[in-house]
Design an enzyme around this catalytic site. Structure first.
Site, PDB file in Angstrom:
ATOM      1  N   GLU A 101       0.725  -1.085   0.041  1.00  0.00           N
ATOM      2  CA  GLU A 101      -0.062   0.033   0.023  1.00  0.00           C
ATOM      3  C   GLU A 101       0.817   1.185   0.067  1.00  0.00           C
ATOM      4  O   GLU A 101       2.135   1.112   0.525  1.00  0.00           O
ATOM      5  CB  GLU A 101      -0.704  -0.143   1.192  1.00  0.00           C
ATOM      6  CG  GLU A 101      -2.127   0.819   1.484  1.00  0.00           C
ATOM      7  CD  GLU A 101      -2.959   1.301   0.245  1.00  0.00           C
ATOM      8  OE1 GLU A 101      -2.499   1.688  -0.647  1.00  0.00           O
ATOM      9  OE2 GLU A 101      -3.961   1.172   0.412  1.00  0.00           O
ATOM     10  N   ASP A 102       0.382   2.354  -0.570  1.00  0.00           N
ATOM     11  CA  ASP A 102       1.058   3.606  -0.406  1.00  0.00           C
ATOM     12  C   ASP A 102       1.082   4.257   1.042  1.00  0.00           C
ATOM     13  O   ASP A 102       2.006   4.602   1.490  1.00  0.00           O
ATOM     14  CB  ASP A 102       0.575   4.437  -1.361  1.00  0.00           C
ATOM     15  CG  ASP A 102      -0.767   4.637  -1.569  1.00  0.00           C
ATOM     16  OD1 ASP A 102      -1.524   3.979  -0.677  1.00  0.00           O
ATOM     17  OD2 ASP A 102      -1.440   5.572  -2.375  1.00  0.00           O
ATOM     18  N   ASP A 105      -4.356   5.201   6.211  1.00  0.00           N
ATOM     19  CA  ASP A 105      -5.013   6.553   6.742  1.00  0.00           C
ATOM     20  C   ASP A 105      -6.054   5.919   7.699  1.00  0.00           C
ATOM     21  O   ASP A 105      -5.719   5.847   8.939  1.00  0.00           O
ATOM     22  CB  ASP A 105      -5.571   7.321   5.664  1.00  0.00           C
ATOM     23  CG  ASP A 105      -5.938   8.646   6.003  1.00  0.00           C
ATOM     24  OD1 ASP A 105      -5.404   8.975   6.835  1.00  0.00           O
ATOM     25  OD2 ASP A 105      -6.892   9.159   5.483  1.00  0.00           O
ATOM     26  N   PHE A 154      -1.873  16.106   4.283  1.00  0.00           N
ATOM     27  CA  PHE A 154      -2.076  15.327   3.041  1.00  0.00           C
ATOM     28  C   PHE A 154      -1.028  15.393   2.207  1.00  0.00           C
ATOM     29  O   PHE A 154      -0.427  16.452   1.777  1.00  0.00           O
ATOM     30  CB  PHE A 154      -3.542  15.999   2.345  1.00  0.00           C
ATOM     31  CG  PHE A 154      -3.909  15.252   1.213  1.00  0.00           C
ATOM     32  CD1 PHE A 154      -4.971  14.228   1.599  1.00  0.00           C
ATOM     33  CD2 PHE A 154      -3.621  15.217   0.001  1.00  0.00           C
ATOM     34  CE1 PHE A 154      -5.455  13.300   0.520  1.00  0.00           C
ATOM     35  CE2 PHE A 154      -4.018  14.360  -0.977  1.00  0.00           C
ATOM     36  CZ  PHE A 154      -5.094  13.493  -0.548  1.00  0.00           C
ATOM     37  N   ARG A 167       1.875  12.224  -8.771  1.00  0.00           N
ATOM     38  CA  ARG A 167       2.262  10.813  -8.596  1.00  0.00           C
ATOM     39  C   ARG A 167       3.919  10.524  -8.808  1.00  0.00           C
ATOM     40  O   ARG A 167       4.697   9.884  -8.267  1.00  0.00           O
ATOM     41  CB  ARG A 167       1.502  10.044  -9.492  1.00  0.00           C
ATOM     42  CG  ARG A 167       0.139   9.851  -8.867  1.00  0.00           C
ATOM     43  CD  ARG A 167      -0.744   8.557  -9.679  1.00  0.00           C
ATOM     44  NE  ARG A 167      -2.318   8.564  -9.515  1.00  0.00           N
ATOM     45  CZ  ARG A 167      -2.972   8.255  -8.564  1.00  0.00           C
ATOM     46  NH1 ARG A 167      -2.165   7.891  -7.422  1.00  0.00           N
ATOM     47  NH2 ARG A 167      -4.227   8.570  -8.576  1.00  0.00           N
TER      48      ARG A 167
HETATM   49  P1  5GP Z   1      -7.675   4.932   4.311  1.00  0.00           P
HETATM   50  O1  5GP Z   1      -9.085   3.542   3.770  1.00  0.00           O
HETATM   51  O2  5GP Z   1      -6.761   4.073   4.810  1.00  0.00           O
HETATM   52  O3  5GP Z   1      -8.377   5.848   5.120  1.00  0.00           O
HETATM   53  O4  5GP Z   1      -7.391   5.310   3.001  1.00  0.00           O
HETATM   54  C1  5GP Z   1      -6.192   4.635   2.273  1.00  0.00           C
HETATM   55  C2  5GP Z   1      -6.044   5.381   0.964  1.00  0.00           C
HETATM   56  O5  5GP Z   1      -6.592   6.781   1.075  1.00  0.00           O
HETATM   57  C3  5GP Z   1      -4.617   5.490   0.384  1.00  0.00           C
HETATM   58  O6  5GP Z   1      -4.377   4.201  -0.275  1.00  0.00           O
HETATM   59  C4  5GP Z   1      -4.716   6.776  -0.395  1.00  0.00           C
HETATM   60  O7  5GP Z   1      -5.139   6.581  -1.741  1.00  0.00           O
HETATM   61  C5  5GP Z   1      -5.490   7.727   0.059  1.00  0.00           C
HETATM   62  N1  5GP Z   1      -5.066   8.600   1.153  1.00  0.00           N
HETATM   63  C6  5GP Z   1      -4.992   8.837   2.492  1.00  0.00           C
HETATM   64  N2  5GP Z   1      -4.169   9.584   3.043  1.00  0.00           N
HETATM   65  C7  5GP Z   1      -3.730  10.186   2.045  1.00  0.00           C
HETATM   66  C8  5GP Z   1      -2.703  11.183   1.637  1.00  0.00           C
HETATM   67  O8  5GP Z   1      -2.115  11.947   2.482  1.00  0.00           O
HETATM   68  N3  5GP Z   1      -2.286  11.658   0.354  1.00  0.00           N
HETATM   69  C9  5GP Z   1      -2.973  10.865  -0.677  1.00  0.00           C
HETATM   70  N4  5GP Z   1      -2.321  11.389  -1.876  1.00  0.00           N
HETATM   71  N5  5GP Z   1      -3.743  10.056  -0.528  1.00  0.00           N
HETATM   72  C10 5GP Z   1      -4.170   9.717   0.860  1.00  0.00           C
HETATM   73 MG    MG Z   2      -5.624   9.163  -4.347  1.00  0.00          MG
HETATM   74 MG    MG Z   3      -3.609   3.299  -1.776  1.00  0.00          MG
END
Ligand code: 5GP
Ligand code: MG
Ligand code: MG
Length: 180
Positions: A101-102, A105, A154, A167
């Site tokens: 995963e990147d 959150d 963010f 990206r």
């Molecule tokens: P989660 O389901 O854990 O809240 O969200 C995961 C996804 O939300 C990540 O894979 C990403 O795509 C997006 N995301 C969450 N925080 C950030 C952030 O700070 N920057 C970006 N670009 N995407 C985020």
């Molecule tokens: Mg995104």
């Molecule tokens: Mg992601």
């Protein structure tokens, strides 16, 4: 350095990321040193594409790759519904799986994907993420391999976008909190 319009600062620079990726690859290789079948490395697109390619280039473990697309964020900073847009093609029953995963959150996306994949009976399933925002967690996720804990900014770069921009940046930058 000249930052793109919309990026206010560099949070994690290129060199710091590169050495972390090497460190993670070594830890992961060590974890799978006795593996009997190739590891199935599953990247969550689009965000993980750069981190995953950097990571697997540094790994010695026999592996294959596959990709999944789950939508969580739209083009805004607000979280949206999670849905699977593209599934993997690999049969993972009895296989060792590593999800890449990147950023984690709230944890909602990964919790959903973990549920879907664990129903297919992999032999093991572990999670690797480049970034983690622990303060935002609402759904518990057990991260096996974590790059960096970050505060609630963010961020963009290294595969992560804001409205599909940034990206390709080779560092993690803080996105300006305003309409661009
Ligand atoms: P989660 O389901 O854990 O809240 O969200 C995961 C996804 O939300 C990540 O894979 C990403 O795509 C997006 N995301 C969450 N925080 C950030 C952030 O700070 N920057 C970006 N670009 N995407 C985020
Ligand atoms: Mg995104
Ligand atoms: Mg992601």
């Amino acid at each position: 350095m000249n930052l793109p319009k919309g990026i206010e600062s560099i949070l994690i620079d290129k060199e710091t990321i590169e050495s972390k990726v090497t460190e993670l690859a070594n830890i992961i290789d060590n974890n799978y040193k006795d593996i009997e079948t190739p590891l199935v490395v599953i990247g969550l697109l689009k965000g993980s594409f750069i981190f995953m390619s950097d990571l697997v280039k540094q790994m010695q473990t026999p592996l294959q790759v596959d990709f999944m697309i789950a939508s969580s964020y739209g083009d805004s900073m607000e979280n949206t519904e999670v849905s699977i847009i593209k599934d993997i093609e690999t049969h993972i029953s009895g296989r060792h799986v590593l999800i890449v995963e990147d950023i984690i959150d709230t944890g909602i996306t990964l919790t959903k994907i973990e549920n879907i994949l664990s129903n297919r009976n992999p032999k093991s399933m572990k999670i690797c993420t480049l970034l983690n925002k622990p303060s935002r967690r609402t759904s518990e996720v057990n991260i096996d391999f974590n790059g960096f804990d970050i505060d609630d900014h963010f961020v963009g770069g290294m595969g992560l976008d804001y409205a599909q921009k940034y990206r390709n940046l080779p560092y993690i930058g803080v996105v300006k909190n305003e309409k661009l």
